[in-house]
Enzyme design. Structure first.
Site, PDB file in Angstrom:
ATOM      1  N   GLY A   1       0.787  -1.231   0.000  1.00 44.33           N
ATOM      2  CA  GLY A   1       0.000   0.000   0.000  1.00 44.33           C
ATOM      3  C   GLY A   1       0.817   1.278   0.000  1.00 44.33           C
ATOM      4  O   GLY A   1       0.261   2.369  -0.009  1.00 44.33           O
ATOM      5  N   HIS A   2       2.133   1.189   0.002  1.00 40.80           N
ATOM      6  CA  HIS A   2       2.981   2.394   0.106  1.00 40.80           C
ATOM      7  C   HIS A   2       4.135   2.300  -0.884  1.00 40.80           C
ATOM      8  O   HIS A   2       5.263   2.073  -0.473  1.00 40.80           O
ATOM      9  CB  HIS A   2       3.516   2.519   1.525  1.00 40.80           C
ATOM     10  CG  HIS A   2       4.081   3.870   1.855  1.00 40.80           C
ATOM     11  ND1 HIS A   2       5.393   4.194   1.636  1.00 40.80           N
ATOM     12  CD2 HIS A   2       3.509   4.972   2.383  1.00 40.80           C
ATOM     13  CE1 HIS A   2       5.615   5.439   2.045  1.00 40.80           C
ATOM     14  NE2 HIS A   2       4.487   5.922   2.505  1.00 40.80           N
ATOM     15  N   PHE A   3       4.011   2.468  -2.066  1.00 35.22           N
ATOM     16  CA  PHE A   3       2.858   2.737  -2.921  1.00 35.22           C
ATOM     17  C   PHE A   3       2.781   1.614  -3.925  1.00 35.22           C
ATOM     18  O   PHE A   3       3.828   1.142  -4.357  1.00 35.22           O
ATOM     19  CB  PHE A   3       3.014   4.094  -3.600  1.00 35.22           C
ATOM     20  CG  PHE A   3       3.217   5.223  -2.612  1.00 35.22           C
ATOM     21  CD1 PHE A   3       2.137   5.776  -1.939  1.00 35.22           C
ATOM     22  CD2 PHE A   3       4.486   5.693  -2.326  1.00 35.22           C
ATOM     23  CE1 PHE A   3       2.312   6.817  -1.029  1.00 35.22           C
ATOM     24  CE2 PHE A   3       4.668   6.736  -1.410  1.00 35.22           C
ATOM     25  CZ  PHE A   3       3.583   7.287  -0.760  1.00 35.22           C
TER      26      PHE A   3
END
Length: 148
Positions: free
Chosen positions: A49-51
Site C-alpha cells: 500500500g505504500h505505494f
C-alpha cells in the site's frame, strides 16, 4: 556479545511480525553503539500500500527501525535483572531527515549511537544507509518503563 541474530533480538524486544523490523545487530559496543540490518523485501508488509506502483519504505518505519535497534542495544547492554519486565518506549524524535527513498530488495544499514543517558531516559542518533548511500538520519529519545 558483539552480534545478535533475529532469534536473539526476539528475546530482547517485545516486537513480533510484522512489526519486528531489524534482522541483525552487530559491531555492538556495550550501551554505546551498534549497527543494525533491516532487510527490506518485496513482500514487506508496508510495500503493497505504500505505494502499489512505486514501493517505498515509509519514513516513520525507518525511525521505528532506529528505535528498535537502540532498544536492542540498550536491552543487550543492561544487566538482565535491570531489564527484566521492562520495555523501551520511544519518547520523541527531535530530528529526522529522509534523504533518499528506501525501496524493496535492499539491505538498510542503521548505524546508531547512544548520545547520553540520564536515569531511565536515553538519547540516540542514527544514520541509515543503502550501499553506503545515506538514506536518512535521526535523533530520538527513549525511556525504560515497567511492563504492565
Amino acid at each position: 556479545m558483539t552480534k545478535l541474530n533475529k532469534q536473539q533480538i526476539i528475546k530482547l524486544l517485545p516486537h513480533r511480525k510484522p512489526m519486528l523490523l531489524i534482522d541483525e545487530l552487530y559491531d555492538i559496543k556495550k550501551l554505546t553503539s551498534a549497527t543494525a540490518v533491516v532487510n527490506v523485501k518485496k513482500d514487506s508488509f508496508f510495500v503493497q500500500g505504500h505505494f502499489p506502483d512505486n514501493p517505498v519504505m515509509p519514513g516513520v518505519l525507518i525511525v521505528e527501525s532506529f528505535g528498535q535497534a537502540a532498544a536492542a542495544l540498550t536491552a543487550n547492554g543492561l544487566d538482565k535483572a535491570t531489564y527484566e519486565n521492562k520495555l523501551v518506549f520511544l519518547m520523541g524524535v527531535e530530528k529526522a531527515r529522509f534523504r533518499n527513498p528506501v525501496i524493496p530488495d535492499c539491505e538498510l544499514i542503521l548505524k546508531i549511537e547512544a548520545i547520553r543517558s540520564h536515569g531511565k531516559v536515553w538519547k540516540y542518533k542514527g544514520e541509515a544507509f543503502v550501499n553506503d548511500k545515506k538514506m536518512a538520519d535521526a535523533i530520538w529519545s527513549a525511556t525504560i518503563v515497567d511492563k504492565k
